[in-house]
Scaffold this active site. Structure first.
Site, short mmCIF file in Angstrom:
data_model
loop_
_atom_site.label_atom_id
_atom_site.label_comp_id
_atom_site.label_asym_id
_atom_site.label_seq_id
_atom_site.Cartn_x
_atom_site.Cartn_y
_atom_site.Cartn_z
N ASP A 59 34.24 -29.24 16.82
CA ASP A 59 34.53 -28.52 18.05
C ASP A 59 35.96 -28.00 18.07
O ASP A 59 36.36 -27.29 19.00
CB ASP A 59 34.22 -29.35 19.29
CG ASP A 59 35.01 -30.64 19.38
OD1 ASP A 59 35.80 -30.92 18.46
OD2 ASP A 59 34.83 -31.39 20.36
N SER A 60 36.72 -28.31 17.02
CA SER A 60 38.04 -27.69 16.84
C SER A 60 37.92 -26.18 16.70
O SER A 60 38.93 -25.47 16.78
CB SER A 60 38.73 -28.27 15.60
OG SER A 60 37.88 -28.23 14.47
N LYS A 87 28.59 -36.10 15.34
CA LYS A 87 29.81 -36.89 15.54
C LYS A 87 30.15 -36.91 17.03
O LYS A 87 30.09 -35.87 17.69
CB LYS A 87 30.99 -36.30 14.76
CG LYS A 87 32.29 -37.12 14.94
CD LYS A 87 33.37 -36.69 13.96
CE LYS A 87 34.02 -35.38 14.33
NZ LYS A 87 34.80 -35.47 15.61
N ASP A 138 29.78 -31.76 15.46
CA ASP A 138 30.37 -32.37 16.65
C ASP A 138 29.49 -32.12 17.88
O ASP A 138 28.99 -31.00 18.06
CB ASP A 138 31.74 -31.74 16.94
CG ASP A 138 32.88 -32.54 16.33
OD1 ASP A 138 32.67 -33.71 15.97
OD2 ASP A 138 33.99 -31.98 16.21
N GLU A 156 33.03 -38.80 19.99
CA GLU A 156 34.36 -39.39 20.10
C GLU A 156 34.35 -40.62 21.00
O GLU A 156 33.59 -40.70 21.97
CB GLU A 156 35.34 -38.36 20.67
CG GLU A 156 35.55 -37.16 19.78
CD GLU A 156 36.58 -36.18 20.33
OE1 GLU A 156 36.77 -35.12 19.72
OE2 GLU A 156 37.18 -36.47 21.39
N GLU A 198 41.93 -40.38 13.44
CA GLU A 198 42.83 -39.23 13.55
C GLU A 198 44.18 -39.61 14.13
O GLU A 198 44.27 -40.24 15.19
CB GLU A 198 42.19 -38.14 14.42
CG GLU A 198 43.05 -36.89 14.54
CD GLU A 198 42.34 -35.71 15.16
OE1 GLU A 198 42.99 -34.67 15.37
OE2 GLU A 198 41.12 -35.81 15.44
#
Length: 265
Positions: A44-45, A113, A83, A115, A183
């Site tokens: 999602d970056s 993925k 993501d 978070e 990260e």
């Protein structure tokens, strides 16, 4: 598609490092498909790198599905992780199942993925695994929580913070996450987490002792001349190469040199 156990096997911990690259488009995915890279993350970056936003928060599930489909077309044989974006899984277990299910069904990705390491997230990871959806975890600087952290800052620096991150990593592993991204945490903490958990860790700014590393393709290629966080090594300088090529094209169009005989019918 590749077998998850061949790439992210716990038995490979400490033996063979895992290489992961973040990619968002067909052209670059096709190039990655020609390389020995182990896995592609559709992150999602893309909200920042591809869309120009200041954070990942505006990215929607529909946009993630679109980009993951595109990357799969370009790299049909790679292990692809997608993501789940902000608020596509945090509101309820049911919403998380729906979002993960859509991602797997509509994109042909191999895993998702998410978070965080709260009890809620661990419960979601366990349920997704039970219904056949592999989940990669993500701890440390989790960009979807950037406002809570007060910006993009190194996490896990204090004793309490590092202990919490370690507990969450162990909990994620025990809940069924097949791998965990770490990260922007101190290298020593990255080493400790990698030693404590039973699944491969993938670092980005988490030191050399993680079981693998991930970088955004645009970043490692040097497409943004102004982006230089401490964790980033640029393996090329495509910004200058692309700029020079466009300037050459412009000059040849202006002068009439292009198109010449070789490029005319």
């Amino acid at each position: 598609m590749k077998n998850i156990h061949k790439i992210f096997s716990p038995e490979k911990k400490g033996k063979e490092k895992i290489s992961v690259v973040t990619c968002y488009d067909f052209s670059f995915a096709r190039i990655l498909g020609e390389t020995p890279i182990d896995s592609i993350l559709v992150g999602d970056s893309l909200g920042m790198v591809f869309q120009g936003n200041s954070s990942t928060l505006p990215v929607t599930l529909e946009e993630m599905i679109y980009h993951t489909k595109v990357v799969r077309r370009g790299a049909p044989d790679k292990f692809i992780i997608a993501d789940l974006p902000f608020l596509s899984y945090q509101t309820s277990i049911e919403e998380g199942i729906r979002s993960a299910g859509r991602m797997m069904k509509e994109t042909d990705c191999d895993a998702v993925k998410i978070e965080g390491g709260s009890d809620f997230i661990c419960e979601l990871v366990a349920i997704l695994k039970q219904i056949g959806i592999p989940v990669m975890g993500h701890l440390g600087l989790t960009p979807q929580s950037v406002h809570v952290f007060g910006g993009h800052r190194v996490q896990g620096k204090g004793e309490e913070s590092s202990a919490k991150l370690l507990r969450e990593a162990v909990a994620l592993s025990e809940s069924g996450a097949f791998s965990i991204v770490l990260e922007m945490i101190p290298a020593e903490l990255g080493k400790r987490v990698s030693e404590e958990v039973g699944v491969p860790t993938i670092g980005i700014g988490a030191g050399p002792d993680c079981d693998g590393q991930v970088l955004v393709l645009n970043d490692l290629l040097g497409l943004d001349a102004n982006f230089q966080p401490k964790f980033l090594k640029k393996f090329s300088n495509l910004h200058s190469i692309v700029k020079d090529a466009i300037e050459s094209y412009h000059e040849e169009v202006r002068s009439g040199e292009f198109p010449g005989k070789d490029h005319s019918f």
